[in-house]
Design a protein around this motif. Structure first.
Motif, PDB file in Angstrom:
ATOM      1  N   TYR A 147      96.827  53.744  18.203  1.00 47.59           N
ATOM      2  CA  TYR A 147      96.312  55.094  17.989  1.00 47.59           C
ATOM      3  C   TYR A 147      97.291  56.137  18.532  1.00 47.59           C
ATOM      4  CZ  TYR A 147      93.131  59.082  18.347  1.00 47.59           C
ATOM      5  OH  TYR A 147      92.550  60.322  18.251  1.00 47.59           O
ATOM      6  N   ILE A 148      97.788  55.911  19.749  1.00 46.14           N
ATOM      7  CA  ILE A 148      98.757  56.831  20.359  1.00 46.14           C
ATOM      8  C   ILE A 148     100.027  56.897  19.526  1.00 46.14           C
ATOM      9  CG2 ILE A 148     100.293  57.122  22.348  1.00 46.14           C
ATOM     10  CD1 ILE A 148      97.919  56.008  24.061  1.00 46.14           C
ATOM     11  N   ASP A 149     100.556  55.743  19.150  1.00 43.48           N
ATOM     12  CA  ASP A 149     101.781  55.692  18.349  1.00 43.48           C
ATOM     13  C   ASP A 149     101.613  56.490  17.054  1.00 43.48           C
ATOM     14  OD1 ASP A 149     104.495  54.010  18.080  1.00 43.48           O
ATOM     15  OD2 ASP A 149     103.524  54.121  16.123  1.00 43.48           O
ATOM     16  N   ALA A 150     100.536  56.248  16.338  1.00 40.38           N
ATOM     17  CA  ALA A 150     100.309  56.929  15.057  1.00 40.38           C
ATOM     18  C   ALA A 150     100.111  58.430  15.251  1.00 40.38           C
ATOM     19  CB  ALA A 150      99.103  56.313  14.351  1.00 40.38           C
ATOM     20  N   ALA A 151      99.325  58.818  16.246  1.00 43.30           N
ATOM     21  CA  ALA A 151      99.034  60.236  16.466  1.00 43.30           C
ATOM     22  C   ALA A 151     100.288  61.018  16.842  1.00 43.30           C
ATOM     23  CB  ALA A 151      97.968  60.386  17.544  1.00 43.30           C
ATOM     24  N   LEU A 152     101.120  60.455  17.711  1.00 43.63           N
ATOM     25  CA  LEU A 152     102.322  61.172  18.142  1.00 43.63           C
ATOM     26  C   LEU A 152     103.370  61.255  17.043  1.00 43.63           C
ATOM     27  CD1 LEU A 152     102.710  59.952  21.826  1.00 43.63           C
ATOM     28  CD2 LEU A 152     101.641  62.063  20.973  1.00 43.63           C
ATOM     29  N   ARG A 153     103.467  60.234  16.209  1.00 46.72           N
ATOM     30  CA  ARG A 153     104.417  60.286  15.087  1.00 46.72           C
ATOM     31  C   ARG A 153     103.933  61.254  14.002  1.00 46.72           C
ATOM     32  NH1 ARG A 153     108.216  56.215  15.505  1.00 46.72           N
ATOM     33  NH2 ARG A 153     107.679  54.606  17.022  1.00 46.72           N
ATOM     34  N   ASP A 154     102.611  61.370  13.862  1.00 41.60           N
ATOM     35  CA  ASP A 154     102.026  62.207  12.815  1.00 41.60           C
ATOM     36  C   ASP A 154     102.304  63.699  13.019  1.00 41.60           C
ATOM     37  OD1 ASP A 154     100.427  62.414  10.417  1.00 41.60           O
ATOM     38  OD2 ASP A 154      98.859  63.284  11.683  1.00 41.60           O
ATOM     39  N   VAL A 155     102.530  64.131  14.252  1.00 39.44           N
ATOM     40  CA  VAL A 155     102.748  65.561  14.504  1.00 39.44           C
ATOM     41  C   VAL A 155     104.188  65.996  14.259  1.00 39.44           C
ATOM     42  CG1 VAL A 155     100.867  65.677  16.172  1.00 39.44           C
ATOM     43  CG2 VAL A 155     103.189  65.294  16.979  1.00 39.44           C
ATOM     44  N   LEU A 156     105.065  65.054  14.028  1.00 37.31           N
ATOM     45  CA  LEU A 156     106.477  65.381  13.848  1.00 37.31           C
ATOM     46  C   LEU A 156     106.797  65.734  12.393  1.00 37.31           C
ATOM     47  CD1 LEU A 156     107.928  62.471  15.975  1.00 37.31           C
ATOM     48  CD2 LEU A 156     107.806  64.894  16.618  1.00 37.31           C
ATOM     49  N   GLY A 198      94.576  65.867  19.294  1.00 35.21           N
ATOM     50  CA  GLY A 198      95.323  66.589  20.317  1.00 35.21           C
ATOM     51  C   GLY A 198      95.961  65.623  21.292  1.00 35.21           C
ATOM     52  N   HIS A 199      96.954  66.113  22.002  1.00 31.98           N
ATOM     53  CA  HIS A 199      97.566  65.297  23.045  1.00 31.98           C
ATOM     54  C   HIS A 199      98.107  66.198  24.150  1.00 31.98           C
ATOM     55  CE1 HIS A 199     101.280  66.222  20.768  1.00 31.98           C
ATOM     56  NE2 HIS A 199     101.906  66.052  21.931  1.00 31.98           N
ATOM     57  N   ARG A 200      98.233  65.596  25.323  1.00 34.61           N
ATOM     58  CA  ARG A 200      98.857  66.287  26.446  1.00 34.61           C
ATOM     59  C   ARG A 200      99.541  65.249  27.323  1.00 34.61           C
ATOM     60  NH1 ARG A 200      95.149  67.745  31.495  1.00 34.61           N
ATOM     61  NH2 ARG A 200      94.092  65.753  31.697  1.00 34.61           N
ATOM     62  N   PHE A 201     100.627  65.671  27.917  1.00 34.55           N
ATOM     63  CA  PHE A 201     101.340  64.815  28.845  1.00 34.55           C
ATOM     64  C   PHE A 201     100.823  65.102  30.245  1.00 34.55           C
ATOM     65  CE2 PHE A 201     104.096  64.825  25.202  1.00 34.55           C
ATOM     66  CZ  PHE A 201     104.506  63.501  25.146  1.00 34.55           C
ATOM     67  N   THR A 202     100.406  64.066  30.945  1.00 36.42           N
ATOM     68  CA  THR A 202      99.955  64.240  32.325  1.00 36.42           C
ATOM     69  C   THR A 202     101.078  63.929  33.304  1.00 36.42           C
ATOM     70  OG1 THR A 202      99.060  61.992  32.363  1.00 36.42           O
ATOM     71  CG2 THR A 202      97.548  63.771  31.739  1.00 36.42           C
ATOM     72  N   GLU A 203     102.114  63.286  32.808  1.00 39.67           N
ATOM     73  CA  GLU A 203     103.307  63.007  33.616  1.00 39.67           C
ATOM     74  C   GLU A 203     104.476  62.825  32.660  1.00 39.67           C
ATOM     75  OE1 GLU A 203     105.111  59.487  36.455  1.00 39.67           O
ATOM     76  OE2 GLU A 203     102.987  59.476  35.996  1.00 39.67           O
ATOM     77  N   MET A 204     105.602  63.465  32.982  1.00 38.18           N
ATOM     78  CA  MET A 204     106.798  63.285  32.159  1.00 38.18           C
ATOM     79  C   MET A 204     108.027  63.375  33.055  1.00 38.18           C
ATOM     80  SD  MET A 204     108.273  65.219  28.766  1.00 38.18           S
ATOM     81  CE  MET A 204     106.810  65.032  27.796  1.00 38.18           C
ATOM     82  N   ALA A 205     108.477  62.221  33.522  1.00 36.00           N
ATOM     83  CA  ALA A 205     109.681  62.182  34.354  1.00 36.00           C
ATOM     84  C   ALA A 205     110.855  62.717  33.538  1.00 36.00           C
ATOM     85  CB  ALA A 205     109.958  60.752  34.808  1.00 36.00           C
ATOM     86  N   GLY A 206     111.696  63.485  34.149  1.00 39.61           N
ATOM     87  CA  GLY A 206     112.853  64.022  33.442  1.00 39.61           C
ATOM     88  C   GLY A 206     112.615  65.396  32.864  1.00 39.61           C
ATOM     89  N   GLY A 207     111.365  65.864  32.813  1.00 38.68           N
ATOM     90  CA  GLY A 207     111.067  67.205  32.335  1.00 38.68           C
ATOM     91  C   GLY A 207     110.817  67.284  30.838  1.00 38.68           C
ATOM     92  N   ALA A 208     110.700  68.507  30.362  1.00 37.30           N
ATOM     93  CA  ALA A 208     110.367  68.783  28.972  1.00 37.30           C
ATOM     94  C   ALA A 208     111.480  68.310  28.029  1.00 37.30           C
ATOM     95  CB  ALA A 208     110.129  70.278  28.783  1.00 37.30           C
ATOM     96  N   ALA A 209     111.105  68.086  26.779  1.00 38.88           N
ATOM     97  CA  ALA A 209     112.058  67.620  25.772  1.00 38.88           C
ATOM     98  C   ALA A 209     111.995  68.524  24.547  1.00 38.88           C
ATOM     99  CB  ALA A 209     111.746  66.183  25.375  1.00 38.88           C
ATOM    100  N   SER A 210     113.119  68.603  23.844  1.00 45.16           N
ATOM    101  CA  SER A 210     113.214  69.422  22.643  1.00 45.16           C
ATOM    102  C   SER A 210     114.106  68.711  21.630  1.00 45.16           C
ATOM    103  CB  SER A 210     113.818  70.783  23.003  1.00 45.16           C
ATOM    104  OG  SER A 210     113.986  71.591  21.852  1.00 45.16           O
ATOM    105  N   TYR A 211     113.793  68.867  20.347  1.00 46.01           N
ATOM    106  CA  TYR A 211     114.613  68.287  19.280  1.00 46.01           C
ATOM    107  C   TYR A 211     115.630  69.334  18.854  1.00 46.01           C
ATOM    108  CZ  TYR A 211     115.797  65.518  15.185  1.00 46.01           C
ATOM    109  OH  TYR A 211     116.463  64.751  14.253  1.00 46.01           O
TER     110      TYR A 211
END
Length: 94
Positions: free
Chosen positions: A6-15, A64-77
Protein backbone atom coordinates in the motif's frame (compact mmCIF):
# COMPACT_ATOMS: atom_id res chain seq x y z
CA UNK A 1 -3.04 -5.69 0.35
CA UNK A 2 -0.09 -5.58 2.71
CA UNK A 3 0.90 -2.34 4.41
CA UNK A 4 4.19 -2.36 2.49
CA UNK A 5 2.49 -2.76 -0.89
CA UNK A 6 0.00 0.00 0.00
CA UNK A 7 2.81 2.42 0.93
CA UNK A 8 4.80 1.59 -2.20
CA UNK A 9 1.80 2.12 -4.49
CA UNK A 10 0.61 5.30 -2.77
CA UNK A 11 4.01 7.00 -2.82
CA UNK A 12 4.68 6.12 -6.46
CA UNK A 13 1.19 7.29 -7.45
CA UNK A 14 1.84 10.90 -6.39
CA UNK A 15 4.84 11.29 -8.67
CA UNK A 16 4.56 12.77 -12.17
CA UNK A 17 5.07 10.38 -15.08
CA UNK A 18 8.75 9.68 -15.67
CA UNK A 19 9.90 10.71 -12.18
CA UNK A 20 11.48 7.79 -10.30
CA UNK A 21 10.55 7.01 -6.72
CA UNK A 22 12.51 8.83 -4.03
CA UNK A 23 12.87 5.58 -2.10
CA UNK A 24 14.54 2.33 -3.09
CA UNK A 25 12.68 0.00 -0.72
CA UNK A 26 9.94 -0.29 1.86
CA UNK A 27 12.03 -2.14 4.42
CA UNK A 28 9.25 -2.82 6.91
CA UNK A 29 5.62 -1.83 7.31
CA UNK A 30 2.57 -2.46 9.45
CA UNK A 31 -1.01 -1.31 9.81
CA UNK A 32 -1.94 0.87 12.79
CA UNK A 33 -5.62 0.92 13.70
CA UNK A 34 -8.57 -0.81 12.08
CA UNK A 35 -11.21 -0.11 9.48
CA UNK A 36 -11.39 3.12 7.54
CA UNK A 37 -9.18 5.00 9.98
CA UNK A 38 -6.22 2.66 9.73
CA UNK A 39 -2.81 4.02 8.77
CA UNK A 40 0.07 2.23 7.08
CA UNK A 41 3.36 2.99 8.82
CA UNK A 42 6.54 2.13 6.97
CA UNK A 43 10.28 2.36 7.18
CA UNK A 44 11.81 3.39 3.84
CA UNK A 45 15.31 3.31 2.41
CA UNK A 46 15.68 6.60 0.56
CA UNK A 47 17.47 7.27 -2.75
CA UNK A 48 20.72 8.07 -0.91
CA UNK A 49 20.58 5.15 1.51
CA UNK A 50 19.23 7.16 4.45
CA UNK A 51 16.23 5.80 6.41
CA UNK A 52 12.83 7.48 6.66
CA UNK A 53 9.55 6.72 8.39
CA UNK A 54 6.28 7.50 6.63
CA UNK A 55 2.58 7.26 7.45
CA UNK A 56 0.08 6.75 4.61
CA UNK A 57 -3.70 6.88 4.91
CA UNK A 58 -6.81 7.10 2.79
CA UNK A 59 -9.75 9.46 3.18
CA UNK A 60 -12.48 8.85 0.65
CA UNK A 61 -10.90 9.01 -2.79
CA UNK A 62 -7.78 10.80 -1.53
CA UNK A 63 -4.57 9.36 -0.15
CA UNK A 64 -2.29 11.35 2.14
CA UNK A 65 1.15 10.82 3.58
CA UNK A 66 3.56 12.45 5.98
CA UNK A 67 7.09 11.75 7.02
CA UNK A 68 7.54 11.39 10.77
CA UNK A 69 11.30 10.93 10.42
CA UNK A 70 13.64 11.63 7.52
CA UNK A 71 17.36 11.33 8.19
CA UNK A 72 19.33 13.57 5.87
CA UNK A 73 16.60 16.22 5.59
CA UNK A 74 14.18 17.22 2.87
CA UNK A 75 14.49 15.97 -0.71
CA UNK A 76 13.73 17.53 -4.08
CA UNK A 77 13.71 16.24 -7.67
CA UNK A 78 16.09 18.54 -9.55
CA UNK A 79 18.03 18.07 -12.75
CA UNK A 80 16.49 14.62 -13.34
CA UNK A 81 17.62 13.27 -9.97
CA UNK A 82 16.66 13.32 -6.29
CA UNK A 83 18.86 15.53 -4.09
CA UNK A 84 18.85 16.65 -0.47
CA UNK A 85 17.90 20.29 0.13
CA UNK A 86 17.71 22.57 3.14
CA UNK A 87 14.53 21.89 5.07
CA UNK A 88 11.57 23.60 3.50
CA UNK A 89 10.33 26.33 5.79
CA UNK A 90 6.66 26.16 6.73
CA UNK A 91 4.56 29.22 6.03
CA UNK A 92 3.07 30.86 9.14
CA UNK A 93 -0.64 30.22 9.65
CA UNK A 94 -2.91 32.73 7.93
Amino acid sequence: MTAGAYIDAALRDVLPEGVPAFFTAVESAHWRGRGRGRIAVGRLRMFDGQPATVEVWSSGFCTGHRFTEMAGGAASYEGARWVRVADIEKAPPA
